[in-house]
Enzyme design. Structure first.
Site, PDB file in Angstrom:
ATOM      1  N   HIS A  16      -1.739  -4.714  -4.976  1.00 25.52           N
ATOM      2  CA  HIS A  16      -0.343  -4.786  -4.526  1.00 25.52           C
ATOM      3  C   HIS A  16       0.528  -4.030  -5.525  1.00 25.52           C
ATOM      4  CE1 HIS A  16       2.940  -7.332  -2.399  1.00 25.52           C
ATOM      5  NE2 HIS A  16       3.551  -6.388  -3.114  1.00 25.52           N
ATOM      6  N   PRO A  99       6.351   5.897   3.909  1.00 21.08           N
ATOM      7  CA  PRO A  99       6.607   7.316   4.202  1.00 21.08           C
ATOM      8  C   PRO A  99       8.114   7.575   4.290  1.00 21.08           C
ATOM      9  CG  PRO A  99       4.888   6.445   5.631  1.00 21.08           C
ATOM     10  CD  PRO A  99       5.464   5.273   4.897  1.00 21.08           C
ATOM     11  N   ASP A 136       8.782  -0.583   6.609  1.00 20.05           N
ATOM     12  CA  ASP A 136       9.911  -1.255   5.963  1.00 20.05           C
ATOM     13  C   ASP A 136      10.568  -2.196   6.966  1.00 20.05           C
ATOM     14  OD1 ASP A 136      12.827  -1.567   5.074  1.00 20.05           O
ATOM     15  OD2 ASP A 136      11.981  -0.462   3.379  1.00 20.05           O
ATOM     16  N   GLU A 196       8.675 -14.800   0.842  1.00 18.81           N
ATOM     17  CA  GLU A 196       9.152 -14.684  -0.539  1.00 18.81           C
ATOM     18  C   GLU A 196      10.357 -15.589  -0.756  1.00 18.81           C
ATOM     19  OE1 GLU A 196       9.392 -10.852  -2.893  1.00 18.81           O
ATOM     20  OE2 GLU A 196       8.906 -10.044  -0.932  1.00 18.81           O
ATOM     21  N   ASP A 272       2.901  -5.644  -8.328  1.00 18.15           N
ATOM     22  CA  ASP A 272       4.017  -5.378  -7.415  1.00 18.15           C
ATOM     23  C   ASP A 272       4.728  -4.075  -7.804  1.00 18.15           C
ATOM     24  OD1 ASP A 272       5.487  -5.904  -5.171  1.00 18.15           O
ATOM     25  OD2 ASP A 272       6.625  -7.583  -5.979  1.00 18.15           O
ATOM     26  N   ASP A 273       5.520  -4.120  -8.891  1.00 13.70           N
ATOM     27  CA  ASP A 273       6.319  -2.955  -9.290  1.00 13.70           C
ATOM     28  C   ASP A 273       6.325  -2.878 -10.817  1.00 13.70           C
ATOM     29  OD1 ASP A 273       7.785  -2.194  -6.597  1.00 13.70           O
ATOM     30  OD2 ASP A 273       7.903  -4.367  -6.758  1.00 13.70           O
TER      31      ASP A 273
HETATM   32  P1  IMP Z   1       7.608   2.796  -2.006  1.00 10.90           P
HETATM   33  O1  IMP Z   1       7.174   2.146  -0.735  1.00 10.90           O
HETATM   34  O2  IMP Z   1       6.532   3.536  -2.730  1.00 10.90           O
HETATM   35  O3  IMP Z   1       8.821   3.644  -1.779  1.00 10.90           O
HETATM   36  O4  IMP Z   1       7.991   1.604  -3.003  1.00 10.90           O
HETATM   37  C1  IMP Z   1       9.255   0.992  -3.060  1.00 10.90           C
HETATM   38  C2  IMP Z   1       9.504   0.086  -1.858  1.00 10.90           C
HETATM   39  O5  IMP Z   1       8.627  -1.024  -1.893  1.00 10.90           O
HETATM   40  C3  IMP Z   1      10.905  -0.567  -1.874  1.00 10.90           C
HETATM   41  O6  IMP Z   1      11.851   0.215  -1.211  1.00 10.90           O
HETATM   42  C4  IMP Z   1      10.694  -1.872  -1.136  1.00 10.90           C
HETATM   43  O7  IMP Z   1      10.860  -1.665   0.236  1.00 10.90           O
HETATM   44  C5  IMP Z   1       9.241  -2.182  -1.360  1.00 10.90           C
HETATM   45  N1  IMP Z   1       9.041  -3.312  -2.280  1.00 10.90           N
HETATM   46  C6  IMP Z   1       8.743  -3.282  -3.575  1.00 10.90           C
HETATM   47  N2  IMP Z   1       8.596  -4.540  -4.073  1.00 10.90           N
HETATM   48  C7  IMP Z   1       8.816  -5.373  -3.047  1.00 10.90           C
HETATM   49  C8  IMP Z   1       8.816  -6.804  -2.905  1.00 10.90           C
HETATM   50  O8  IMP Z   1       8.563  -7.589  -3.834  1.00 10.90           O
HETATM   51  N3  IMP Z   1       9.130  -7.287  -1.679  1.00 10.90           N
HETATM   52  C9  IMP Z   1       9.380  -6.487  -0.601  1.00 10.90           C
HETATM   53  N4  IMP Z   1       9.364  -5.152  -0.695  1.00 10.90           N
HETATM   54  C10 IMP Z   1       9.097  -4.602  -1.894  1.00 10.90           C
HETATM   55 ZN    ZN Z   2       5.609  -6.019  -3.027  1.00  9.74          ZN
END
Ligand code: IMP
Ligand code: ZN
Length: 337
Positions: A16, A99, A136, A196, A272-273
């Site tokens: 993730h 995307p 999204d 969440e 996650d991030d």
């Molecule tokens: P990307 O999909 O590579 O652009 O990564 C960033 C995107 O991941 C963000 O714009 C969010 O839509 C999504 N994202 C990142 N962390 C979370 C989370 O904890 N919950 C929901 N969406 C997340």
């Molecule tokens: Zn996430």
């Protein structure tokens, strides 16, 4: 090896990780420099160290997306992110990304996915990488179906699944559900950001009805959801630092992974991030170890059982299991005492 080193050296599975949320501070600086001429206003941008609430998190991507608005920067962040996970001991990685198009730079959703995959498929010795593409929550059904179209188009290049992500306070799953049903019918694996926040709870039955193969977070479980998830043995992608910093969980010690541990329910520690929460996967293992008094053996087992939750096929699972066992034998001395 001290405990932190052990967590770093331990072979790990990351399932993730959002690409644009995983950009390290060094890479972020480099991106700002690249955009200096065209976007000087981004020169002062940096990720804040503390968040008030989960709703402060999503607006950060308005900035990050301006730094990754062309194919070359998308390739750059994908490559760096993979290298950084490998450096942290990750041996199998499923990246995920939404995307995105930008007419100013000529990037289309298709060229975005192609750019990410071109890097995912670069030859590497130390890590296997696959891609999940994200729908999204803000998407229309048409946009969501476009993501499924792209998954079908690039299926043979390493796309293993479809994710639902995005701002937890917007959109509705029901509107997007037909896209997930189609993805299932096309034999893609499904993972959903699930419960969440309390506002998501009413959507839970509908989400579970598409038989997701994994769930992200699953922070708040009503009795019916818990029963279904436990019965289906649906693995949970656990992102402790993300939850603590977004304040959807009050502390590491209070994190719901303790219920999963008690129940013996499959879970996978994830980041996650890592670029936004400043926490690598080895740190998530270290945090879990400390919060739940886990031994090195238990941490190894947590990493080992994560192999069963990957979206790649059984042959890869077997190879990974052998790799893990070989590592365990070679590092036997780290488990005694
Ligand atoms: P990307 O999909 O590579 O652009 O990564 C960033 C995107 O991941 C963000 O714009 C969010 O839509 C999504 N994202 C990142 N962390 C979370 C989370 O904890 N919950 C929901 N969406 C997340
Ligand atoms: Zn996430």
């Amino acid at each position: 090896m001290d405990f932190v080193q052990f967590c770093k050296k331990l072979p790990k599975i990351e399932l993730h990780a959002h690409i644009n949320g995983s950009i390290s501070p060094q890479t972020m600086k480099e991106l700002v420099k690249r955009k200096k001429a065209t976007k000087p206003e981004l020169a002062d941008f940096s990720i804040p160290e503390g968040l008030e609430y989960i709703t402060d998190f999503f607006p950060l991507f308005k900035f990050i997306y301006q730094l990754t608005d062309d194919e070359e920067s998308v390739r750059l962040v994908t490559r760096r992110t993979i290298d950084e996970f490998a450096e942290d001991g990750v041996r199998y990685l499923e990246l995920r990304s939404t995307p995105r198009a930008n007419p100013e730079t000529g990037m289309t959703k298709e060229s975005y996915v192609a750019s990410v995959l071109s890097v995912v498929n670069e030859p590497r010795q130390n890590i296997r990488v696959k891609l999940i593409i994200s729908i999204d929550r803000r998407n229309t059904l048409e946009e969501a179906q476009e993501v499924v179209d792209l998954a079908i188009k690039f299926r043979d290049q390493g796309i293993v699944g479809i994710d639902l992500c995005g701002d937890v306070m917007v959109g509705s799953f029901d509107k997007l559900k037909p896209a997930f049903e189609r993805a299932k019918a096309e034999h893609f694996k499904i993972t959903l950001h699930f419960n969440e926040v309390k506002e998501n709870i009413p959507e839970a039955p509908s989400m579970l009805s598409v038989n997701p193969d994994r769930l992200g977070h699953a922070t708040l479980l009503d009795d019916a959801s818990r029963e279904t998830i436990y019965k289906n043995q649906c693995p949970i992608e656990v992102c402790m630092t993300s939850n603590v910093l977004c304040k959807t969980v009050s502390s590491y010690e209070a994190h719901h992974v303790k219920d999963l541990l008690k129940q013996g329910h499959p879970f996978v520690l994830c980041t996650d991030d890592k670029g936004v929460f400043f926490s690598e996967l080895s740190n998530e293992y270290a945090k879990a170890g400390v919060a739940f008094d886990m031994t090195r053996e238990q941490l190894f087992q947590a990493s080992f059982q994560a192999i069963d939750a990957i979206f790649d096929d059984d042959r890869v699972k077997e190879t990974l299991k052998q790799d893990w066992q070989t590592w365990r034998k070679l590092n036997q001395q780290e488990f005694s005492g």
